[in-house]
Write an enzyme that holds these catalytic residues in place. Sequence first.
Site, PDB file in Angstrom:
ATOM      1  N   ASP A  30      -1.741  16.218   9.049  1.00 60.26           N
ATOM      2  CA  ASP A  30      -2.315  15.433  10.147  1.00 60.26           C
ATOM      3  C   ASP A  30      -3.274  16.315  10.949  1.00 60.26           C
ATOM      4  O   ASP A  30      -3.005  17.488  11.224  1.00 60.26           O
ATOM      5  CB  ASP A  30      -1.187  14.909  11.053  1.00 60.26           C
ATOM      6  N   ASN A  86       4.389   3.652  11.780  1.00 60.73           N
ATOM      7  CA  ASN A  86       3.968   2.863  12.939  1.00 60.73           C
ATOM      8  C   ASN A  86       3.303   1.579  12.453  1.00 60.73           C
ATOM      9  O   ASN A  86       2.472   1.620  11.543  1.00 60.73           O
ATOM     10  CB  ASN A  86       2.991   3.670  13.798  1.00 60.73           C
ATOM     11  N   SER A  94      -2.702   3.575  14.773  1.00 63.94           N
ATOM     12  CA  SER A  94      -4.113   3.762  15.124  1.00 63.94           C
ATOM     13  C   SER A  94      -5.027   3.717  13.903  1.00 63.94           C
ATOM     14  O   SER A  94      -6.234   3.544  14.064  1.00 63.94           O
ATOM     15  CB  SER A  94      -4.309   5.077  15.888  1.00 63.94           C
ATOM     16  N   VAL A  95      -4.500   3.892  12.713  1.00 60.93           N
ATOM     17  CA  VAL A  95      -5.317   3.810  11.500  1.00 60.93           C
ATOM     18  C   VAL A  95      -4.775   2.666  10.642  1.00 60.93           C
ATOM     19  O   VAL A  95      -3.606   2.704  10.230  1.00 60.93           O
ATOM     20  CB  VAL A  95      -5.291   5.144  10.711  1.00 60.93           C
ATOM     21  N   HIS A  99       0.654   4.278   6.245  1.00 60.24           N
ATOM     22  CA  HIS A  99       0.946   5.700   6.101  1.00 60.24           C
ATOM     23  C   HIS A  99       2.319   5.993   6.680  1.00 60.24           C
ATOM     24  O   HIS A  99       2.777   5.325   7.599  1.00 60.24           O
ATOM     25  CB  HIS A  99      -0.110   6.569   6.785  1.00 60.24           C
ATOM     26  N   HIS A 101       4.452   9.136   8.358  1.00 54.31           N
ATOM     27  CA  HIS A 101       4.407  10.482   8.921  1.00 54.31           C
ATOM     28  C   HIS A 101       5.638  11.258   8.450  1.00 54.31           C
ATOM     29  O   HIS A 101       6.751  10.732   8.476  1.00 54.31           O
ATOM     30  CB  HIS A 101       4.455  10.444  10.449  1.00 54.31           C
TER      31      HIS A 101
HETATM   32  P1  AMP Z   1      -0.842   6.228  13.435  1.00 56.20           P
HETATM   33  O1  AMP Z   1      -0.968   6.396  14.922  1.00 56.20           O
HETATM   34  O2  AMP Z   1       0.573   6.020  12.970  1.00 56.20           O
HETATM   35  O3  AMP Z   1      -1.790   5.171  12.893  1.00 56.20           O
HETATM   36  O4  AMP Z   1      -1.252   7.613  12.808  1.00 56.20           O
HETATM   37  C1  AMP Z   1      -2.542   7.964  12.452  1.00 56.20           C
HETATM   38  C2  AMP Z   1      -2.557   9.450  12.314  1.00 56.20           C
HETATM   39  O5  AMP Z   1      -3.702   9.813  11.583  1.00 56.20           O
HETATM   40  C3  AMP Z   1      -2.599  10.225  13.631  1.00 56.20           C
HETATM   41  O6  AMP Z   1      -1.475  11.076  13.716  1.00 56.20           O
HETATM   42  C4  AMP Z   1      -3.910  11.014  13.530  1.00 56.20           C
HETATM   43  O7  AMP Z   1      -3.803  12.297  14.090  1.00 56.20           O
HETATM   44  C5  AMP Z   1      -4.119  11.070  12.025  1.00 56.20           C
HETATM   45  N1  AMP Z   1      -5.480  11.222  11.584  1.00 56.20           N
HETATM   46  C6  AMP Z   1      -6.557  10.486  11.963  1.00 56.20           C
HETATM   47  N2  AMP Z   1      -7.649  10.894  11.293  1.00 56.20           N
HETATM   48  C7  AMP Z   1      -7.263  11.905  10.482  1.00 56.20           C
HETATM   49  C8  AMP Z   1      -7.937  12.735   9.540  1.00 56.20           C
HETATM   50  N3  AMP Z   1      -9.248  12.616   9.293  1.00 56.20           N
HETATM   51  N4  AMP Z   1      -7.202  13.672   8.880  1.00 56.20           N
HETATM   52  C9  AMP Z   1      -5.888  13.809   9.117  1.00 56.20           C
HETATM   53  N5  AMP Z   1      -5.199  13.046   9.988  1.00 56.20           N
HETATM   54  C10 AMP Z   1      -5.876  12.112  10.664  1.00 56.20           C
END
Ligand code: AMP
Length: 113
Positions: A30, A86, A94-95, A99, A101
């Site tokens: 991450d 999440n 947020s993405v 995924h 973690h």
């Molecule tokens: P979530 O909040 O569960 O959607 O987690 C998204 C995660 O993606 C967050 O912990 C971010 O820090 C991580 N993240 C976003 N962009 C990148 C990237 N380019 N490389 C690695 N991690 C990322």
Amino acid sequence: MNKTIFERIAAKEIPANLVYEDEHVVAFRDLHPQAPTHILIVPRKPIPRIAEATPADHALIGHLLLKAAEVAKQVGLTNGYRLVINNGRDGGESVPHFHCHILGGRPMTWPPG
Ligand code: AMP
């Protein structure tokens, strides 16, 4: 549809610190670690979130979770770790690409924030 950032990482169009990959999943560090070890494992298939997975994704989700455990072992999380998924706004997603973690290297607290 535009590719998600995780699809682009899986396709090696943008760099990431990869720790594992196979034909179905990719695991990478991450960018903003929340623990000494913080790895994301994602399917290559762009499932937006677990709520939108279908029965056709049954084997893929199972594979991803089993590989998460293998990755945790591979990186030496012998004292335990936490897997977090999440989902949606209240879940802290947020993405919009499914995924999981993998968090470890320190004791986790409960309840989560
Ligand atoms: P979530 O909040 O569960 O959607 O987690 C998204 C995660 O993606 C967050 O912990 C971010 O820090 C991580 N993240 C976003 N962009 C990148 C990237 N380019 N490389 C690695 N991690 C990322």
